[in-house]
Enzyme design. Sequence first.
Site, PDB file in Angstrom:
ATOM      1  N   PHE A  54       0.845  -1.343   0.056  1.00  0.00           N
ATOM      2  CA  PHE A  54      -0.082  -0.038   0.026  1.00  0.00           C
ATOM      3  C   PHE A  54       1.099   1.180   0.163  1.00  0.00           C
ATOM      4  O   PHE A  54       1.562   1.597   0.948  1.00  0.00           O
ATOM      5  CB  PHE A  54      -0.778   0.067   1.176  1.00  0.00           C
ATOM      6  CG  PHE A  54      -1.990   1.198   1.446  1.00  0.00           C
ATOM      7  CD1 PHE A  54      -3.186   0.878   0.930  1.00  0.00           C
ATOM      8  CD2 PHE A  54      -1.601   2.028   2.251  1.00  0.00           C
ATOM      9  CE1 PHE A  54      -4.159   1.853   1.186  1.00  0.00           C
ATOM     10  CE2 PHE A  54      -2.734   3.050   2.560  1.00  0.00           C
ATOM     11  CZ  PHE A  54      -3.640   3.033   1.955  1.00  0.00           C
ATOM     12  N   ALA A  55       0.977   2.001  -1.078  1.00  0.00           N
ATOM     13  CA  ALA A  55       2.006   2.951  -1.315  1.00  0.00           C
ATOM     14  C   ALA A  55       1.409   4.326  -1.136  1.00  0.00           C
ATOM     15  O   ALA A  55       0.853   4.813  -2.178  1.00  0.00           O
ATOM     16  CB  ALA A  55       2.797   2.687  -2.540  1.00  0.00           C
ATOM     17  N   LEU A  56       0.984   4.924   0.228  1.00  0.00           N
ATOM     18  CA  LEU A  56       0.500   6.077   0.124  1.00  0.00           C
ATOM     19  C   LEU A  56       1.223   7.100   0.768  1.00  0.00           C
ATOM     20  O   LEU A  56       1.537   8.374   0.258  1.00  0.00           O
ATOM     21  CB  LEU A  56      -0.660   5.904   1.262  1.00  0.00           C
ATOM     22  CG  LEU A  56      -1.653   7.120   1.681  1.00  0.00           C
ATOM     23  CD1 LEU A  56      -2.282   7.648   0.619  1.00  0.00           C
ATOM     24  CD2 LEU A  56      -2.583   6.733   2.780  1.00  0.00           C
ATOM     25  N   GLU A  82      -1.250   3.190  10.277  1.00  0.00           N
ATOM     26  CA  GLU A  82      -2.559   3.614  10.068  1.00  0.00           C
ATOM     27  C   GLU A  82      -3.137   4.864  10.719  1.00  0.00           C
ATOM     28  O   GLU A  82      -4.270   4.950  10.883  1.00  0.00           O
ATOM     29  CB  GLU A  82      -3.437   2.488  10.424  1.00  0.00           C
ATOM     30  CG  GLU A  82      -3.707   1.536   9.365  1.00  0.00           C
ATOM     31  CD  GLU A  82      -2.402   0.580   9.084  1.00  0.00           C
ATOM     32  OE1 GLU A  82      -1.419   0.798   9.644  1.00  0.00           O
ATOM     33  OE2 GLU A  82      -2.619  -0.692   8.467  1.00  0.00           O
ATOM     34  N   GLN A 109       9.141  -3.236  33.574  1.00  0.00           N
ATOM     35  CA  GLN A 109       9.245  -3.169  35.068  1.00  0.00           C
ATOM     36  C   GLN A 109       9.179  -4.175  36.065  1.00  0.00           C
ATOM     37  O   GLN A 109       9.750  -4.213  36.774  1.00  0.00           O
ATOM     38  CB  GLN A 109       8.238  -1.760  35.450  1.00  0.00           C
ATOM     39  CG  GLN A 109       8.580  -1.178  36.731  1.00  0.00           C
ATOM     40  CD  GLN A 109       9.697   0.019  36.579  1.00  0.00           C
ATOM     41  OE1 GLN A 109      10.217   0.113  35.469  1.00  0.00           O
ATOM     42  NE2 GLN A 109      10.155   0.500  37.661  1.00  0.00           N
ATOM     43  N   GLY A 135      15.750  -5.468  35.890  1.00  0.00           N
ATOM     44  CA  GLY A 135      16.825  -5.495  35.220  1.00  0.00           C
ATOM     45  C   GLY A 135      16.669  -6.388  33.638  1.00  0.00           C
ATOM     46  O   GLY A 135      17.342  -6.102  32.763  1.00  0.00           O
ATOM     47  N   ALA A 160       4.323  13.716   3.197  1.00  0.00           N
ATOM     48  CA  ALA A 160       2.832  13.449   3.415  1.00  0.00           C
ATOM     49  C   ALA A 160       2.596  12.258   4.058  1.00  0.00           C
ATOM     50  O   ALA A 160       2.406  11.347   3.420  1.00  0.00           O
ATOM     51  CB  ALA A 160       1.836  13.531   2.381  1.00  0.00           C
ATOM     52  N   THR A 167       5.385  -0.669   3.683  1.00  0.00           N
ATOM     53  CA  THR A 167       5.530  -2.005   4.413  1.00  0.00           C
ATOM     54  C   THR A 167       5.298  -3.213   3.509  1.00  0.00           C
ATOM     55  O   THR A 167       4.731  -3.016   2.311  1.00  0.00           O
ATOM     56  CB  THR A 167       4.205  -2.124   5.204  1.00  0.00           C
ATOM     57  OG1 THR A 167       4.257  -1.251   6.408  1.00  0.00           O
ATOM     58  CG2 THR A 167       4.259  -3.637   5.921  1.00  0.00           C
ATOM     59  N   GLN A 203       2.555  -6.118  46.684  1.00  0.00           N
ATOM     60  CA  GLN A 203       1.381  -5.363  46.166  1.00  0.00           C
ATOM     61  C   GLN A 203       1.653  -4.427  44.968  1.00  0.00           C
ATOM     62  O   GLN A 203       0.883  -4.359  44.228  1.00  0.00           O
ATOM     63  CB  GLN A 203       0.791  -4.471  47.278  1.00  0.00           C
ATOM     64  CG  GLN A 203       0.151  -5.311  48.391  1.00  0.00           C
ATOM     65  CD  GLN A 203      -0.326  -4.334  49.461  1.00  0.00           C
ATOM     66  OE1 GLN A 203      -0.287  -3.307  49.387  1.00  0.00           O
ATOM     67  NE2 GLN A 203      -1.034  -5.130  50.305  1.00  0.00           N
TER      68      GLN A 203
END
Length: 383
Positions: free
Chosen positions: A121-123, A367, A340, A344, A128, A160, A283
């Site tokens: 899809f070449a948009l 998109e 998180q 590490g 732009a 893509t 917790q």
Amino acid sequence: MVSTSEFDELIEVLRDFIRREVMPAEAGIDESDEIPDRLITQAKEMGLYGYALPSEFGGLGLSVEQQVRLTMELGYTSPAFRSLFGTNNGIAGQVLVLAGTEAQRKQWLPRLASGEVVASFALTEPDAGSDPSRLVTSAVPVSGPDGDGWVIDGLKRYITNAPAADVFMVFARTDPQAPPGKGIGVFIVPARLDGVSVATPDHKMGQAGAWTADVAFSGVRVPGDALVGEAAAAGYATAMRSLAHGRLIIAAMCTGVMARLIDESATYARERSQGGHPIADYQLIQAMLADSQTEYMAARALVLDAAARYEAGTDRRLAPSAAKYFASEAVGRVADRAVQIHGGSGYMRGVPVERLYRDVRLFRIYEGTSQIQQLVIAREMLR
């Protein structure tokens, strides 16, 4: 439409395939920036190159709800795997489904559905991106001994599957005097035509194996029947309709990735100890898991509701944008919590949550950016 029992069987087969074949290949895909040939072959054999394409043209003909449910399963592994066939089913293939002539559909859709042909899809253009209404790629009508046609000139960016594409759906300005969003057509351009040039693949932050690249069109001559549909000025509307469908699919992908991140986090929390206690007992860890699970459930419900509205034809603009906006932002928060929770080790290459943390950032751009979705949602609300 595939029956409920047939679809449930398909989901079970796909779920097993992803866990048995694709997930063990994820680290290699990230390192090599390439999907193994065996996975490409198996994806074709499973019909994944045409799951969203009509059955009369060789696709599986899944309903929109079935498409998003299947995509959630695909989201459980590397986003690059879905990208293999994502443009065939999505924004490129939907151009033909939504606006192609019968002859164009018969010529191209069966080949897309089988995986014989990869479509892009070449948009987007360098100037732009979020606002493609201002694209400058041109399509000039010409006549000659071989009949009427068009000459296309321009540069497309971040396309893509461009390095693997056999054909491009190229959006180009057919009326240079028309205002933004008007006077734009879409053309079927085989990748091997003279004047088509694909650059080397982009080196991205994440989503290795999902190739994007610049594509240049220099004096590319296409016949008159390369114009999708019969209106030389209907391309922008076709792009927006294709993108609305694509936003649902991206939202479903984000939801599937959330499920994977949560499972990785919960497993790690149960197995990892700190100070002689499983970190799952803390917790703060439980709070992060709870927040992620809640956002996952909210995203899944929103995507399924938006798919139902899209299928019924009652809302094909606001709901897809809202689903894509929420899910793509939420998956970023879930990925951040996953890193998180891992501490590490979550920052080290080779750990799934580190890779997915990099991968999901792109969903807020695909998109239409989150900021574009905000505009779409607000405009629909204020109509």
